[in-house]
Design an enzyme around this catalytic site. Structure first.
Site, short mmCIF file in Angstrom:
data_model
loop_
_atom_site.label_atom_id
_atom_site.label_comp_id
_atom_site.label_asym_id
_atom_site.label_seq_id
_atom_site.Cartn_x
_atom_site.Cartn_y
_atom_site.Cartn_z
N ARG A 118 27.12 30.39 -15.04
CA ARG A 118 28.24 29.69 -15.16
C ARG A 118 29.54 30.04 -15.69
O ARG A 118 30.43 29.42 -16.17
CB ARG A 118 27.72 28.25 -16.05
CG ARG A 118 27.00 27.24 -15.33
CD ARG A 118 26.72 25.98 -15.90
NE ARG A 118 25.63 25.21 -15.32
CZ ARG A 118 24.55 25.09 -15.62
NH1 ARG A 118 24.27 25.75 -16.97
NH2 ARG A 118 23.50 24.69 -15.21
N LYS A 140 41.97 35.23 -8.85
CA LYS A 140 41.21 34.37 -7.64
C LYS A 140 40.15 35.55 -7.33
O LYS A 140 40.47 36.64 -7.10
CB LYS A 140 42.60 34.73 -6.33
CG LYS A 140 43.43 33.41 -6.28
CD LYS A 140 44.13 33.36 -5.18
CE LYS A 140 45.08 32.35 -5.05
NZ LYS A 140 45.85 32.41 -3.78
N GLU A 182 51.76 44.43 0.19
CA GLU A 182 51.91 43.54 -0.94
C GLU A 182 53.12 43.66 -1.67
O GLU A 182 53.58 42.71 -2.25
CB GLU A 182 50.60 43.42 -1.70
CG GLU A 182 49.31 43.06 -0.76
CD GLU A 182 49.11 41.76 -0.46
OE1 GLU A 182 49.93 40.80 -0.47
OE2 GLU A 182 47.80 41.40 -0.13
N LYS A 224 53.80 39.03 -10.24
CA LYS A 224 52.56 38.35 -10.09
C LYS A 224 52.32 37.62 -11.42
O LYS A 224 51.82 36.24 -11.27
CB LYS A 224 51.49 39.12 -9.77
CG LYS A 224 50.26 38.31 -9.46
CD LYS A 224 49.62 38.67 -8.16
CE LYS A 224 48.24 37.74 -8.08
NZ LYS A 224 47.55 38.00 -7.10
N GLU A 234 47.21 27.13 -8.35
CA GLU A 234 47.86 27.19 -7.08
C GLU A 234 48.15 25.68 -6.78
O GLU A 234 47.75 25.26 -5.63
CB GLU A 234 47.15 27.86 -6.10
CG GLU A 234 48.09 28.18 -4.64
CD GLU A 234 47.67 28.92 -3.65
OE1 GLU A 234 47.24 30.25 -4.26
OE2 GLU A 234 47.40 28.62 -2.57
N ARG A 238 52.40 29.13 -6.78
CA ARG A 238 51.62 30.47 -6.31
C ARG A 238 51.33 30.48 -5.04
O ARG A 238 50.92 31.41 -4.30
CB ARG A 238 50.18 30.19 -7.36
CG ARG A 238 49.42 31.29 -7.13
CD ARG A 238 48.19 31.53 -8.01
NE ARG A 238 47.34 32.80 -7.72
CZ ARG A 238 46.72 33.13 -8.45
NH1 ARG A 238 46.40 32.59 -9.72
NH2 ARG A 238 45.98 34.19 -8.14
N ASN A 242 51.05 33.96 -0.98
CA ASN A 242 50.51 33.87 0.44
C ASN A 242 51.34 34.16 1.46
O ASN A 242 50.97 33.80 2.87
CB ASN A 242 49.55 32.66 0.66
CG ASN A 242 48.40 32.52 -0.23
OD1 ASN A 242 47.67 33.67 -0.33
ND2 ASN A 242 48.19 31.54 -0.97
N HIS A 245 49.83 35.54 4.86
CA HIS A 245 48.47 35.34 4.81
C HIS A 245 47.67 34.51 5.67
O HIS A 245 46.77 34.85 6.12
CB HIS A 245 48.01 35.06 3.04
CG HIS A 245 48.31 36.42 2.45
ND1 HIS A 245 49.47 36.92 2.30
CD2 HIS A 245 47.31 36.95 1.52
CE1 HIS A 245 49.31 38.07 1.39
NE2 HIS A 245 48.18 38.10 0.90
N HIS A 249 45.27 36.52 7.57
CA HIS A 249 43.68 35.96 7.40
C HIS A 249 43.23 35.77 8.90
O HIS A 249 41.90 36.19 8.99
CB HIS A 249 43.38 35.16 6.55
CG HIS A 249 43.71 35.12 5.16
ND1 HIS A 249 43.78 34.50 4.16
CD2 HIS A 249 43.81 36.54 4.43
CE1 HIS A 249 43.86 35.01 2.98
NE2 HIS A 249 43.84 36.36 3.11
N HIS A 262 43.40 44.46 5.10
CA HIS A 262 44.01 43.46 4.77
C HIS A 262 45.65 43.31 4.67
O HIS A 262 46.63 42.76 5.12
CB HIS A 262 43.63 42.87 3.32
CG HIS A 262 44.28 41.61 2.74
ND1 HIS A 262 43.97 40.45 3.04
CD2 HIS A 262 45.14 41.61 1.67
CE1 HIS A 262 44.87 39.54 2.24
NE2 HIS A 262 45.29 40.43 1.45
#
Ligand code: NAD
Ligand code: GLY
Length: 357
Positions: A118, A140, A182, A224, A234, A238, A242, A245, A249, A262
């Protein structure tokens, strides 16, 4: 060495940036939760840097997992390898998972740390430009699903990030350029001065001029860290990180993980976002061309792969974490340096952008 902080109350942590950091026990050991350490890396990075990292943990109870290389291995199978090692070596809740590598290793090791018993402590040792400017910061973590990028994951902040800029010397040019995508992103979404600086200094970054690289990394991390500090999970701003993205993606998933890097997919995605922003009447057509020109100068793609038809592209874009109530939301540009998250665009314009390629 430069040190920035991600300010998140009790989860705040430092980002150290500079040469010669990997072997610095004084920077990393104080951030370990206990005496057990599991270093997660891959078959490319291990021969280059693992020894240096293990030396910093001398005297501690250290185990290592060396994963196969590549985006195609950012999956549940690799994750199981990490859990196997943690259990085999009887790592307890006070273990620390240390990610040594690029964004693939960092995201995967971070997700293992988020979920093992956990949640256990986690340290990021990013070794690609992309990981140093983006993925190692912000918490993330996750893995890919065959139907969608990063679809399984968790927020889990590291306790420390050490970006050793010496490691970039062994990175190949294609990977360096992917990281630059990026870097450009930060200028586009919230830092016009940085965009202007990049227009002037891009060749220095690509030549790996030490000062230019250090500025690019520090300025990216500063952006960042500020965004993450103001919206860790987010719920708002935030999402602007993206930019490009949702398109990117879809490209990565559509052509098969690892075919397009990427950063390459994000680069083409940012150009598509700029195009849609111009069609929407927000971004001046001359600024759309400026975005494309900078991306092209970085040796990055400005257009998506022709093999991805428009209908398949739209289908893939619908599997996105920003979808709400069945509606696609995209990060678009009102201006260079000013991004917005919006569902206010005519689907016909999106189709036109994709058709124009
Ligand atoms: P990567 O981790 O695959 O690394 C790129 C390649 O460089 C790999 O082959 C790797 O083995 C190799 N490599 C790493 N360090 C090296 C070094 N110093 N010298 C030589 N080779 C080296 O890819 P990446 O571009 O670092 O990361 C991409 C991943 O990051 C994607 O999965 C993306 O989804 C994720 N990402 C996550 C976030 C986040 O916020 N968590 C943000 C951006 C991207
Ligand atoms: N790369 C997107 C984020 O960290 O939020």
């Amino acid at each position: 060495m430069k040190t920035l902080r991600v300010e998140l109350g009790p989860r705040s942590y430092p980002i150290h940036i500079g040469p010669g950091l990997l072997g610095r026990a004084d920077l990393v050991v104080p951030h370990l939760a206990g005496r057990q350490v599991l270093v997660v890396t891959n078959e490319v990075v291990a021969p280059l840097y693992l020894e240096r990292v293990l030396a910093a943990f001398e005297g501690l109870e250290t185990a290592t997992v060396v994963l196969p290389d590549g985006e195609a291995h950012k999956n549940l199978e690799s994750l199981t390898q990490v859990f196997d090692a943690l259990l085999e070596h009887r790592h307890a809740r006070d273990t620390t998972v240390v990610a040594l590598g690029g964004g693939v290793v960092g995201d995967l090791a971070g997700f293992a740390a988020a979920t093992y018993q956990r949640g256990v402590a986690f340290v990021q040792l990013p070794t690609t430009l992309l990981a140093q400017v983006d993925s190692s910061v912000g918490g993330k973590t996750g893995v890919n699903h065959p139907r969608g990028k990063n679809m399984i994951g968790a927020f889990h902040q590291p306790s420390c990030v050490l970006a050793d800029t010496d490691t970039l010397a062994t990175l190949d040019d294609r990977q360096l350029r992917a990281g630059v995508a990026e870097v450009i992103k930060y200028g586009l979404i919230r830092d016009l001065d940085f965009f202007l600086w990049l227009e002037d200094h891009l060749e220095g970054v690509l030549r790996r001029d030490a000062d230019a690289l250090a500025t690019a990394i520090e300025r990216s991390c500063r952006n960042k860290a500020q965004v993450v500090a103001s919206d860790e999970r987010e719920t708002g701003v935030r999402a602007l990180l993206n930019l490009g993205h949702t398109f990117g993606h879809a490209i990565e998933t559509g052509v098969g993980y690892g075919e397009w890097l990427h950063g390459e997919a994000v680069a083409a995605g940012m150009c598509l976002a700029a195009d849609l922003s111009a069609r929407r009447g927000w971004l001046a057509p001359t600024d759309r061309e400026r975005v494309r020109a900078l991306v092209a100068r970085a040796g990055l793609p400005t257009h998506p792969p022709a093999s991805l038809g428009v209908d398949r592209f739209l289908d893939l874009m619908a599997v996105d974490k920003k979808v709400r109530g069945g509606r696609l939301r995209l990060v678009l540009l009102r201006d260079i340096g000013e991004a917005v998250l919006t569902d206010e665009f005519d689907p016909g314009l999106l189709r036109a952008t994709l058709e124009a390629g």
